[in-house]
Design a protein around this motif. Structure first.
Motif, PDB file in Angstrom:
ATOM      1  N   LEU A  54       0.787  -1.220  -0.112  1.00 23.22           N
ATOM      2  CA  LEU A  54      -0.007  -0.074  -0.119  1.00 23.22           C
ATOM      3  C   LEU A  54       0.741   1.251   0.071  1.00 23.22           C
ATOM      4  CD1 LEU A  54      -2.934   1.146   0.477  1.00 23.22           C
ATOM      5  CD2 LEU A  54      -2.619   0.782   2.766  1.00 23.22           C
ATOM      6  N   GLY A  63      -3.626   6.363   2.085  1.00 23.21           N
ATOM      7  CA  GLY A  63      -3.378   4.968   2.377  1.00 23.21           C
ATOM      8  C   GLY A  63      -3.462   4.650   3.981  1.00 23.21           C
ATOM      9  N   LEU A  67      -5.927   2.005   5.540  1.00 22.95           N
ATOM     10  CA  LEU A  67      -5.092   0.856   6.578  1.00 22.95           C
ATOM     11  C   LEU A  67      -6.092   0.586   7.643  1.00 22.95           C
ATOM     12  CD1 LEU A  67      -2.866  -0.925   7.366  1.00 22.95           C
ATOM     13  CD2 LEU A  67      -1.557   0.863   8.146  1.00 22.95           C
ATOM     14  N   ARG A  68      -6.192   1.715   8.073  1.00 21.80           N
ATOM     15  CA  ARG A  68      -7.096   1.995   9.641  1.00 21.80           C
ATOM     16  C   ARG A  68      -8.433   1.122   9.148  1.00 21.80           C
ATOM     17  NH1 ARG A  68      -4.992   7.633  10.201  1.00 21.80           N
ATOM     18  NH2 ARG A  68      -3.082   7.294  11.356  1.00 21.80           N
ATOM     19  N   MET A  71      -7.876  -2.683   8.981  1.00 21.15           N
ATOM     20  CA  MET A  71      -7.483  -3.216  10.198  1.00 21.15           C
ATOM     21  C   MET A  71      -8.831  -3.392  11.250  1.00 21.15           C
ATOM     22  SD  MET A  71      -4.488  -4.461   9.740  1.00 21.15           S
ATOM     23  CE  MET A  71      -3.209  -4.450   8.783  1.00 21.15           C
ATOM     24  N   THR A  78      -0.113  -6.121   5.864  1.00 21.08           N
ATOM     25  CA  THR A  78       0.094  -4.952   5.145  1.00 21.08           C
ATOM     26  C   THR A  78       1.528  -4.456   5.026  1.00 21.08           C
ATOM     27  OG1 THR A  78      -2.236  -4.143   5.068  1.00 21.08           O
ATOM     28  CG2 THR A  78      -0.668  -2.686   4.525  1.00 21.08           C
ATOM     29  N   ILE A  80       3.576  -1.084   3.928  1.00 21.29           N
ATOM     30  CA  ILE A  80       3.577   0.230   3.440  1.00 21.29           C
ATOM     31  C   ILE A  80       4.903   0.542   2.539  1.00 21.29           C
ATOM     32  CG2 ILE A  80       3.672   2.759   3.799  1.00 21.29           C
ATOM     33  CD1 ILE A  80       0.913   1.368   4.402  1.00 21.29           C
ATOM     34  N   ALA A  95       1.874   4.459  10.235  1.00 20.01           N
ATOM     35  CA  ALA A  95       1.285   3.268   9.665  1.00 20.01           C
ATOM     36  C   ALA A  95       1.752   1.853  10.469  1.00 20.01           C
ATOM     37  CB  ALA A  95       2.283   3.105   8.387  1.00 20.01           C
ATOM     38  N   ALA A 100       0.419  -1.818  10.356  1.00 20.19           N
ATOM     39  CA  ALA A 100       1.498  -2.173   9.123  1.00 20.19           C
ATOM     40  C   ALA A 100       2.286  -3.270   9.749  1.00 20.19           C
ATOM     41  CB  ALA A 100       1.982  -1.120   8.284  1.00 20.19           C
TER      42      ALA A 100
END
Length: 352
Positions: A54, A63, A67-68, A71, A78, A80, A95, A100
């Motif tokens: 990502l 991103g 991502l949050r 998750m 993930t 990054i 991140a 991440a």
């Protein structure tokens, strides 16, 4: 087993280059790609990948926000890969805090050449992520100001035992989140804690600063000669080893360069072995989530000196590597879920 990777990056050049690079590894398959999270969301719900790769800066939704969301709903390992995640950047730490597994920085210029030269690092990160088990996160940690505890006056005999019983913690993959979970549960006058978290140079200072804003204890990147005392957490600096030494009834950090140990610098084994030598049965050692076996031999040495030793259990680990190896070597007294580790620290302190 083939690792299916889904790439989310707004650069067509990056997506094409990554597809070319990943084709060179028989264990990895690029299962799909999208230029932004708005398009990626429905695709990964329909065909869930093993790993997300990502970017952060993208149109429509950044991103970190994506991502949050991932998750909180259906966690996917993930990695990054972004120009915003240069060494020690706030975005990189955000991140990692959001879940991440790893962060790979990419430059703004010479991108294609960089990706080709960094193929090994990227492939390793993807394979590590595929072996991880990320946990659902209910939201970001509170940003409310933390009231720091005032330093306790040193009175002859008072708290002498608990002041001289240090705590050492080691962790790697997934450890940034695990350490935050433990430290934010502890009161501000808890025993001094020395931590080795596998991180590169420049990350640890900002990581310590972030934790200091979230925790009642005072958290800082360790400097050579720092005293480990109640209410203080010392984070080993990236690119340096940290050891403990005892002088005049107090414990101090020794921060120095040296060759990597177990491929790491800082190394958990270096910290744990020094604690075994200078503190012995007076120390509490904890090994948390992480890839590999760093810390297992040091924990065995601590166990043989009579120290109390704890390993995080498999169910709550992002990667059950380091705790598993420490358990296998016979150096662990107790195996606990992450949510019980802070309580074990408080119980250790209360016993005096």
């Amino acid at each position: 087993m083939t690792i299916n990777v889904y790439v989310v990056d707004d650069s067509a050049v990056v997506r094409q280059t990554l597809q070319h690079l990943l084709q060179g590894d028989p264990e990895i398959r690029m299962a799909g790609s999208a230029p932004n999270p708005l398009l990626a969301g429905p695709a990964i719900k329909k065909n869930r990948p093993d790993v997300l790769l990502l970017d952060i800066e993208m149109p429509g939704m950044d991103g970190l926000t994506f991502l949050r969301q991932v998750m909180e709903t259906d966690p996917i390992p993930t990695v990054i890969c972004s120009t915003l995640t240069t060494d020690g950047s706030k975005a990189a730490l955000e991140a990692l805090a959001a879940g991440a597994v790893a962060v790979v920085a990419k430059p703004r210029l010479g991108l294609k050449q960089f990706l080709e030269e960094s193929r090994r690092e990227l492939v390793t990160a993807l394979k590590t992520a595929a072996r991880s088990r990320p946990r659902a996160r209910s939201g970001a940690a509170s940003a409310a100001p933390i009231q720091k505890a005032a330093a306790r006056p040193v009175i002859a005999g008072l708290h002498a035992l608990s002041m001289n019983k240090p705590i050492v913690i080691g962790s790697s993959t997934g450890g940034t989140q695990a350490i935050e979970s433990v430290l934010t549960q502890l009161p501000g006058d808890s025993p001094g804690i020395a931590i080795v978290q596998h991180m590169p140079e420049k990350f640890t200072a900002m990581y310590a600063q972030r934790l200091d804003g979230l925790c009642a204890m005072n958290v800082r990147e360790a400097k050579d000669g720092d005293r480990l005392e109640r209410g203080v957490v010392l984070i080993a600096p990236g690119g340096r080893h940290m050891q403990l030494r005892k002088a005049g009834g107090q414990y101090f950090a020794v921060v120095a360069d040296g060759p990597p140990v177990n491929r790491h610098k800082p190394s958990v084994d270096v910290l744990f072995r020094s604690a075994a030598e200078c503190a012995g049965r007076d120390v509490l050692a904890i090994i948390l989530t992480g890839m590999g076996d760093d810390g297992a031999r040091g924990m065995k040495a601590l166990h043989e000196r009579g120290a109390r030793t704890i390993a995080q259990d498999e169910e709550s680990c992002i990667v059950f590597g380091m705790p598993k190896e420490a358990i296998a070597m016979g150096g662990v007294d107790d195996i606990l879920p992450l949510q019980r580790v802070a309580g074990a620290i408080s119980a250790f302190d209360a016993r005096g």
